[in-house]
Design an enzyme around this catalytic site. Structure first.
Site, short mmCIF file in Angstrom:
data_model
loop_
_atom_site.label_atom_id
_atom_site.label_comp_id
_atom_site.label_asym_id
_atom_site.label_seq_id
_atom_site.Cartn_x
_atom_site.Cartn_y
_atom_site.Cartn_z
N ASP A 1 2.39 1.71 -15.25
CA ASP A 1 2.10 0.32 -15.64
C ASP A 1 1.46 0.26 -17.02
O ASP A 1 0.62 1.10 -17.37
CB ASP A 1 1.16 -0.30 -14.60
CG ASP A 1 1.04 -1.80 -14.76
OD1 ASP A 1 1.95 -2.42 -15.33
OD2 ASP A 1 0.02 -2.36 -14.31
N ASN B 1 11.75 -6.07 -11.25
CA ASN B 1 11.85 -5.86 -12.70
C ASN B 1 13.16 -6.34 -13.30
O ASN B 1 13.28 -6.50 -14.53
CB ASN B 1 11.67 -4.37 -13.05
CG ASN B 1 10.23 -3.90 -12.91
OD1 ASN B 1 9.99 -2.71 -12.74
ND2 ASN B 1 9.28 -4.83 -12.96
#
Length: 258
Positions: free
Chosen positions: A33, A81
């Site tokens: 991340d 995503n």
């Protein structure tokens, strides 16, 4: 393991000395991340962050292998995503292709196995072929297993496992009453892999984000504000040292506790 500990202390004297390399976690999971935010802080396109993050992954994966981590699982691309801008998704897929091509050339030399967890259906035929090649090579190897979660979601994985079990019930391979926690684990993408001992999340967020929901029921969590492209061996040392300071009781009590 003692000579290895000394060698790594010379490389990262500030943090390696905090780690007992004789009792490392067997399985580390990482949520990759912070790539986009890393780029934004530098006035760069988000795609630049993913490129640097890919290099960080190579560095950390190699180091985990070198120090004796048996299993490494990374959250590279979630089912959510796909909602990101097309150029960002395209860049991630290009980086994945580059990594797979490099892996095919080096896996046997390095004795590193690859496993891909998630629904591979939306990937291009080219990527799916490369994944198949990596899987075939991995079956001949015995070394560190690196699992890469692509188009993965923890809830989707549980639904997929339940559907597979239901189908086996329908055709008579199993009975509904035979379902146990161990049996359900065998229907997950991670079947045959021990649950993570340590889950690391860089990037400053303090949530699990639909990652390995079943498998991380008893994992130790480590959160850091360091963005993934800046995640270093020193930060890995800090995570492992924090893990080693904790007591894992799995619902029980330590000896001598009241």
């Amino acid at each position: 393991m003692k000579p290895m500990k000394f060698a790594f202390r010379k490389k990262s004297e500030d943090t390696a000395g905090q780690v007992d390399f004789s009792r490392l976690p067997r399985h580390i999971a990482v949520i990759l991340d912070g790539n986009g935010r890393w780029a934004k802080r530098r006035g760069l396109p988000r795609t630049a962050g993913h490129k640097v993050g890919a290099e960080t992954f190579r560095t950390i994966a190699t180091y985990c292998r070198d120090i004796g981590i048996e299993y490494l699982t990374v959250y590279a691309f979630s089912t959510e995503n796909w909602k990101r801008p097309k150029d960002e998704v395209d860049t991630i897929m290009v980086l994945l292709k580059k990594y797979l091509l490099e892996a095919i050339d080096t896996m046997e030399r390095d004795n590193v196995r690859l496993r891909f967890m998630g629904d591979m259906t939306p990937l291009s035929d080219e990527l799916k072929e490369l994944v198949d090649q990596c899987n075939a090579i991995s079956r001949r190897l015995t070394g560190c297993l690196c699992s890469i979660c692509i188009n993965y979601g923890g809830r989707a994985e549980l639904v997929h496992a339940a559907a597979r079990f239901a189908e086996d019930c329908r055709v008579g391979l199993v009975k509904p009453e035979e379902l146990t926690e161990e049996a359900l684990s065998g229907y997950l993408y991670s079947a045959g892999i021990p649950d993570p001992d340590l889950l690391i999340r860089p990037g400053g967020e303090v949530r699990q984000s639909n990652f390995l929901l079943w498998q991380c029921a008893y994992s130790e969590f480590y959160f850091t504000d360091v963005l993934w492209p800046d995640f270093s061996k020193d930060e890995l040392h800090r995570a492992i040292a924090a893990y080693q300071r904790r007591s894992r009781r799995f619902g029980g009590l330590q000896e001598g506790s009241t």
